[in-house]
Design a protein around this motif. Structure first.
Motif, PDB file in Angstrom:
ATOM      1  N   ASN A 597       0.835  -1.202   0.000  1.00 25.21           N
ATOM      2  CA  ASN A 597       0.000   0.000   0.000  1.00 25.21           C
ATOM      3  C   ASN A 597       0.872   1.255   0.000  1.00 25.21           C
ATOM      4  O   ASN A 597       0.557   2.244  -0.681  1.00 25.21           O
ATOM      5  CB  ASN A 597      -0.921   0.001   1.221  1.00 25.21           C
ATOM      6  N   ILE A 598       1.966   1.233   0.747  1.00 25.69           N
ATOM      7  CA  ILE A 598       2.878   2.382   0.786  1.00 25.69           C
ATOM      8  C   ILE A 598       3.570   2.553  -0.560  1.00 25.69           C
ATOM      9  O   ILE A 598       3.676   3.669  -1.090  1.00 25.69           O
ATOM     10  CB  ILE A 598       3.905   2.190   1.922  1.00 25.69           C
ATOM     11  N   ILE A 599       4.044   1.455  -1.143  1.00 25.37           N
ATOM     12  CA  ILE A 599       4.684   1.506  -2.465  1.00 25.37           C
ATOM     13  C   ILE A 599       3.724   2.096  -3.497  1.00 25.37           C
ATOM     14  O   ILE A 599       4.093   2.968  -4.290  1.00 25.37           O
ATOM     15  CB  ILE A 599       5.140   0.092  -2.893  1.00 25.37           C
ATOM     16  N   SER A 600       2.479   1.647  -3.482  1.00 22.25           N
ATOM     17  CA  SER A 600       1.478   2.124  -4.438  1.00 22.25           C
ATOM     18  C   SER A 600       1.119   3.585  -4.171  1.00 22.25           C
ATOM     19  O   SER A 600       0.936   4.366  -5.109  1.00 22.25           O
ATOM     20  CB  SER A 600       0.219   1.255  -4.367  1.00 22.25           C
ATOM     21  N   LEU A 633      -1.146   4.428   8.354  1.00 22.20           N
ATOM     22  CA  LEU A 633       0.090   4.055   7.665  1.00 22.20           C
ATOM     23  C   LEU A 633      -0.007   4.275   6.154  1.00 22.20           C
ATOM     24  O   LEU A 633       0.667   3.607   5.374  1.00 22.20           O
ATOM     25  CB  LEU A 633       0.473   2.591   7.970  1.00 22.20           C
ATOM     26  N   ASP A 634      -0.856   5.221   5.752  1.00 24.97           N
ATOM     27  CA  ASP A 634      -0.896   5.630   4.352  1.00 24.97           C
ATOM     28  C   ASP A 634       0.198   6.667   4.113  1.00 24.97           C
ATOM     29  O   ASP A 634       0.403   7.559   4.942  1.00 24.97           O
ATOM     30  CB  ASP A 634      -2.258   6.232   3.993  1.00 24.97           C
ATOM     31  N   PRO A 635       0.920   6.586   2.977  1.00 24.72           N
ATOM     32  CA  PRO A 635       2.080   7.455   2.760  1.00 24.72           C
ATOM     33  C   PRO A 635       1.700   8.826   2.222  1.00 24.72           C
ATOM     34  O   PRO A 635       0.727   8.982   1.478  1.00 24.72           O
ATOM     35  CB  PRO A 635       2.879   6.674   1.711  1.00 24.72           C
ATOM     36  N   LYS A 636       2.500   9.820   2.607  1.00 22.85           N
ATOM     37  CA  LYS A 636       2.344  11.181   2.089  1.00 22.85           C
ATOM     38  C   LYS A 636       3.734  11.750   1.811  1.00 22.85           C
ATOM     39  O   LYS A 636       4.577  11.801   2.705  1.00 22.85           O
ATOM     40  CB  LYS A 636       1.596  12.063   3.098  1.00 22.85           C
ATOM     41  N   ILE A 637       3.956  12.170   0.574  1.00 23.09           N
ATOM     42  CA  ILE A 637       5.234  12.754   0.177  1.00 23.09           C
ATOM     43  C   ILE A 637       5.357  14.138   0.799  1.00 23.09           C
ATOM     44  O   ILE A 637       4.427  14.941   0.744  1.00 23.09           O
ATOM     45  CB  ILE A 637       5.344  12.837  -1.350  1.00 23.09           C
ATOM     46  N   SER A 638       6.529  14.439   1.383  1.00 20.06           N
ATOM     47  CA  SER A 638       6.730  15.726   2.052  1.00 20.06           C
ATOM     48  C   SER A 638       8.051  16.355   1.613  1.00 20.06           C
ATOM     49  O   SER A 638       8.795  15.783   0.820  1.00 20.06           O
ATOM     50  CB  SER A 638       6.728  15.526   3.576  1.00 20.06           C
ATOM     51  N   ILE A 687      13.586   3.546  -3.058  1.00 28.19           N
ATOM     52  CA  ILE A 687      12.658   3.409  -1.933  1.00 28.19           C
ATOM     53  C   ILE A 687      11.925   2.067  -1.997  1.00 28.19           C
ATOM     54  O   ILE A 687      11.750   1.386  -0.978  1.00 28.19           O
ATOM     55  CB  ILE A 687      11.653   4.583  -1.922  1.00 28.19           C
ATOM     56  N   VAL A 688      11.499   1.666  -3.186  1.00 25.84           N
ATOM     57  CA  VAL A 688      10.797   0.384  -3.338  1.00 25.84           C
ATOM     58  C   VAL A 688      11.678  -0.772  -2.868  1.00 25.84           C
ATOM     59  O   VAL A 688      11.241  -1.643  -2.105  1.00 25.84           O
ATOM     60  CB  VAL A 688      10.375   0.159  -4.807  1.00 25.84           C
ATOM     61  N   LEU A 689      12.929  -0.771  -3.297  1.00 26.24           N
ATOM     62  CA  LEU A 689      13.840  -1.853  -2.904  1.00 26.24           C
ATOM     63  C   LEU A 689      14.127  -1.815  -1.408  1.00 26.24           C
ATOM     64  O   LEU A 689      14.289  -2.859  -0.766  1.00 26.24           O
ATOM     65  CB  LEU A 689      15.137  -1.756  -3.709  1.00 26.24           C
ATOM     66  N   GLY A 746      11.055  -1.916  -9.101  1.00 29.93           N
ATOM     67  CA  GLY A 746      12.132  -1.140  -8.483  1.00 29.93           C
ATOM     68  C   GLY A 746      13.386  -1.142  -9.330  1.00 29.93           C
ATOM     69  O   GLY A 746      14.025  -0.091  -9.515  1.00 29.93           O
ATOM     70  N   LEU A 747      13.771  -2.294  -9.867  1.00 30.42           N
ATOM     71  CA  LEU A 747      14.972  -2.386 -10.716  1.00 30.42           C
ATOM     72  C   LEU A 747      14.785  -1.646 -12.038  1.00 30.42           C
ATOM     73  O   LEU A 747      15.742  -1.055 -12.557  1.00 30.42           O
ATOM     74  CB  LEU A 747      15.310  -3.852 -10.969  1.00 30.42           C
ATOM     75  N   LEU A 748      13.586  -1.661 -12.581  1.00 30.34           N
ATOM     76  CA  LEU A 748      13.329  -0.878 -13.798  1.00 30.34           C
ATOM     77  C   LEU A 748      13.496   0.612 -13.535  1.00 30.34           C
ATOM     78  O   LEU A 748      13.958   1.360 -14.398  1.00 30.34           O
ATOM     79  CB  LEU A 748      11.914  -1.166 -14.307  1.00 30.34           C
ATOM     80  N   CYS A 749      13.134   1.035 -12.336  1.00 24.02           N
ATOM     81  CA  CYS A 749      13.211   2.461 -11.996  1.00 24.02           C
ATOM     82  C   CYS A 749      14.638   2.938 -11.736  1.00 24.02           C
ATOM     83  O   CYS A 749      14.930   4.138 -11.859  1.00 24.02           O
ATOM     84  CB  CYS A 749      12.345   2.761 -10.769  1.00 24.02           C
ATOM     85  N   VAL A 750      15.547   2.027 -11.332  1.00 23.80           N
ATOM     86  CA  VAL A 750      16.913   2.451 -10.991  1.00 23.80           C
ATOM     87  C   VAL A 750      17.909   2.103 -12.096  1.00 23.80           C
ATOM     88  O   VAL A 750      19.115   2.035 -11.855  1.00 23.80           O
ATOM     89  CB  VAL A 750      17.368   1.834  -9.650  1.00 23.80           C
TER      90      VAL A 750
END
Length: 814
Positions: A597-600, A633-638, A687-689, A746-750
């Motif tokens: 859920n955090i990754i998404s 525990l829902d994520p928020k970018i800051s 972050i995903v990894l 994650g590997l595609l992104c890095v």
């Protein structure tokens, strides 16, 4: 020996029985259940989630997943499997523990009980009923579970009031999936004014389904083909009820621990419960989102507030930066002597305002309603009470109009009182005005065509012009920021006490603050020694104030006094992601579902920044410490201090002032100062990894090959040992295919080359789809050693520096 086996067999049989009713003096205990006549409903003992505590509950039989709809002893659990449910001679259900103490009992009925004749029986409707003898007449009901709802409403269950007995039927959430005790969210019918439905968090209203309009509550859609809706309002009762048209279909509505109201369906054939309404809300669903006399409109996933005609924002400064909660006030005070010169403007497809201060009449027609309102100086609006068959009845509002919304299709007509001058302003017969409007329109059209031709022939000059215009506009808005007094913030943080310090960012410390009214804040105080000057500070405020998304932190205001520069955010009770995922104890609280859920959520927030918002923004400092977690525990970018705005068709830029955090910035940015949206994609991949593995990229070193986390992940991928990367605390909690998909994303992104990395819209689709993903190429093997060697290269004209986990900056011309 045979005798002993016979006794054991007899014991096993008697401890696992199913009855259809419970007569006086009978009981059920662990292993026993009561089953309804149609085999649909079961009453017995269960343990919710991962809890070992025991509860007496009602659930549907043979439905997957296990679906509990009512709990008797929700606040007083049994600590072991010793519970016994009995029905006594007074028709009272009594739940006893192993020491024969009463844990829970049903209410005492005021009705006379036939001697030795009360009987308790679960019904196929989900109701658990104690009757005064056999029969189906409602008059002989002594007690029923439908009068004491838990977190779930069922077809035929009434929510509201019995005005004769004073019984109020409300729903309340569980505390958690493991704890059915009364949680912080509740739904109820409020009788003040014209009765309506609210959801509360504690005592605070968070959303309003609203009053009944003949078809449904005003905040919801009307009845569907599968359901019926009903509202009863008389001297004896006020209640809402829904039903089902098809007896082979089942539907339950649950108020879950996070406060969402979810709807589940299944049929007698499938028996697999399906979620048909997630309970997600948009900003306009928030109670009084636009304040008093403001109308909320949600189009294109963007909320917007407008004052009703004749009103203006109470705080123009805050309204201009889309902080609308202060609402609107009349432009001119109404003169009651001239009230008959007032008129009404018709607003269509409306969620009508809060009816707490309304009066109503069921016999008036719409014209009579209008005349009644115009005669009363305090009356501000009117509407039909029932919208069926052209409308009937009358609703009148007095003083402020709160919690209005414009729908695209549903809703009803609302007539709002305005002075005659406002009616003229909205008139349609001014020919001179029309001529002027047409002339101006032609001129503007010609200018637009000229501008388009210029931009096509001179794209570079056009981009510079747009950028210059935006900077000028931003400077004008700098003076319109919502502000807090320094003294208020000092008091809220106990003079910026070390006890209230939440953490240290790249530009200064963050403190927890509490205002006098109890509101909690996160107060980011810019360090005088930091690299962030007034420009970065205003940049952060200007950007965040314009952004509205569930996965971005909400800015509440700022403070600029002397040398003090302070940002005020909503407080996140769980602080930042790194405090969980890298902590030996707290990481156990992040099961795989929460991590996914955090990754998404981070992906959705980034997609909004890059593509879906009105601005195109590159964050430039994505890292786990800049991802905050709310109570669920829902994520928020800051932390948008380093963010950069892209204008027009701009997709990349260069800077001599490299900023970010080692381990999260990509190679092209560290080496050449080149950044783009793909820079954020790289940070997201790291972050995903880190979330999957529970390890920090910068601090991890593969003992065999001396790789950082990216290199280690790549090696495991190429050796087809991908699951070895998974945090060991998750090994028994997850589906391997879902984990591998996240690692692959994650590997595609890095990947080393920015052009090889996917954009965030592709990432969101990859995470939630089942199509085959492309194979990742070699990642940026990005260790601190690599950075140092690149930073010391004489060919580079910038310098990299780092202090622990702080963001890095190097002063130079931008």
């Amino acid at each position: 020996m045979l005798f002993i086996w016979f006794l054991l067999f007899s014991y096993m049989v008697t401890t696992s029985t199913s009855l259809d009713s419970l007569a006086m003096g009978q009981s059920i205990r662990e292993g026993d259940t009561l089953v309804s006549a149609g085999g649909i409903i079961e009453v017995g003992f269960f343990s919710p989630g991962n809890s070992t505590r025991r509860y007496l509950g009602i659930w549907y039989t043979n439905v997957s997943p296990f679906t509990v709809v009512w709990v008797a002893n929700r606040n007083t659990p049994l600590e072991n499997k010793s519970g016994v449910l009995k029905l006594n001679e007074r028709g009272i259900l009594v739940l006893l523990n192993g020491t024969n103490n009463t844990i829970w009992k049903s209410n005492i009925s005021t009705k006379a009980v036939n001697k030795n004749n009360p009987i308790a029986r679960p019904l196929d409707t989900g109701n658990f009923v104690v009757r005064n003898g056999e029969g189906t007449n409602d008059d002989n009901i002594l007690w029923q579970s439908f009068d004491y709802p838990g977190d779930t409403t069922l077809p035929g269950m009434r929510l509201g009031w019995n005005l004769e007995t004073g019984l109020e039927r409300t729903i309340s959430s569980w505390k958690s999936v493991d704890d059915p005790s009364v949680g912080e969210y509740s739904g109820k019918i409020v009788l003040r004014g014209y009765p309506q439905s609210f959801e509360f968090q504690g005592t605070r209203i968070i959303t309003r389904a609203g009053s009944w309009n003949g078809l449904s509550t005003v905040g919801n859609t009307g009845p569907s083909r599968e359901t019926t809706q009903k509202f009863v309002l008389n001297e004896k009762e006020v209640y809402y009820e829904y039903g089902l048209r098809d007896s082979s279909v089942f539907c339950v509505v649950t108020l879950i621990p996070s406060g969402k109201v979810q709807t589940w369906y299944w049929t007698t054939q499938s028996r697999n419960r399906q979620l048909v309404s997630t309970g997600d809300r948009d900003p306009c669903d928030q109670y009084a989102f636009c304040g008093a006399n403001g109308v909320c409109n949600y189009e294109g996933n963007i909320p917007n507030c407008e004052c009703i005609r004749g009103y203006a924002p109470k705080s123009t400064d805050q309204w201009n930066i889309e902080i609308w909660s202060n609402g609107c006030v009349p432009r001119n005070k109404s003169n009651c002597k001239n009230s008959y010169t007032d008129g009404f403007l018709k607003y269509t497809n409306m969620k009508i305002p809060d009816t707490s201060s309304s009066t109503y009449n069921t016999t008036m027609n719409l014209e009579e309603c209008k005349n009644s309102c115009i005669k009363n100086c305090s009356c501000t609006a009117y509407a039909s009470l029932d919208i069926r068959d052209g409308g009937s009845g009358c609703l009148l509002w007095f003083n402020n109009l709160v919690d209005m919304r414009k729908f695209s299709q549903r809703g009803q007509d609302l007539y709002i009182r305005v002075p005659a001058s406002e009616l003229d302003h909205a008139g349609h017969g001014n020919m001179k005005k029309k001529i002027v409007e047409i002339t101006v329109g032609v001129i503007i059209f010609g200018l637009v065509i000229t501008a388009c031709i210029f931009m096509i022939k001179n794209p570079g000059a056009a981009r510079k012009l747009i950028s210059k215009h935006y900077k000028i506009k931003q400077k004008k808005e700098d003076v319109e920021l919502p502000t807090f007094n320094l003294s208020v913030l000092a008091n809220a943080t106990e003079n910026f006490s070390i006890r209230n310090k939440l953490g240290e960012g790249g530009f200064g410390p963050v403190y927890k603050g509490t205002l006098i009214d109890g509101q909690e804040l996160a107060v980011k105080r810019l360090s005088k020694k930091s690299g962030q000057g007034l420009e970065e500070f205003k940049n952060e405020v200007a950007l965040i104030a314009k952004l509205q998304h569930r996965n971005l932190v909400k800015l509440l205001g700022c403070c600029i006094e002397g040398e003090e520069k302070i940002l005020i955010y909503e407080y996140m009770v769980n602080k930042s992601l790194d405090k969980f995922v890298f902590d030996e104890t707290k990481r156990n609280l992040l099961d795989w579902d929460k991590r996914f859920n955090i990754i998404s959520g981070i992906a959705r927030g980034l997609l909004y920044l890059h593509q879906d918002s009105r601005l195109r923004i590159v964050h430039r400092d994505l890292k786990t410490s800049n991802i905050l977690l709310d109570a669920n525990l829902d994520p928020k970018i800051s932390d948008f201090g380093l963010a950069r705005l892209f204008v027009g068709d701009q997709v990349e830029a260069n800077t001599n002032r490299v900023a970010g955090t080692y381990g999260y910035i990509p190679p092209e940015y560290a080496a050449r100062g080149h950044f783009s949206m793909k820079s954020d994609v790289f940070g997201y991949g790291v972050i995903v990894l880190e979330i999957v593995s529970g390890k920090k990229n910068r601090e991890f070193s593969d003992p065999e090959n001396n790789n950082n986390l990216l290199g280690h992940s790549w090696r495991l991928w190429t050796e087809e040992r991908t699951m070895k990367l998974l945090d060991e605390v998750l090994e028994k909690q997850c589906v391997s295919s879902e984990v591998i998909r996240c690692i692959q994303v994650g590997l595609l992104c890095v990947q080393q080359r920015p052009e090889d990395r996917p954009n965030m819209s592709s990432v969101v689709l990859m995470l939630n789809g089942d199509k085959l993903l492309p194979k990742p190429k070699v990642p940026g093997f990005y260790t601190e050693i690599d950075v140092t060697s690149e930073a010391n290269s004489p060919s580079e004209n910038h310098k990299l520096c780092s202090v622990n986990e702080l963001s890095i900056t190097s002063l130079g011309a931008r």
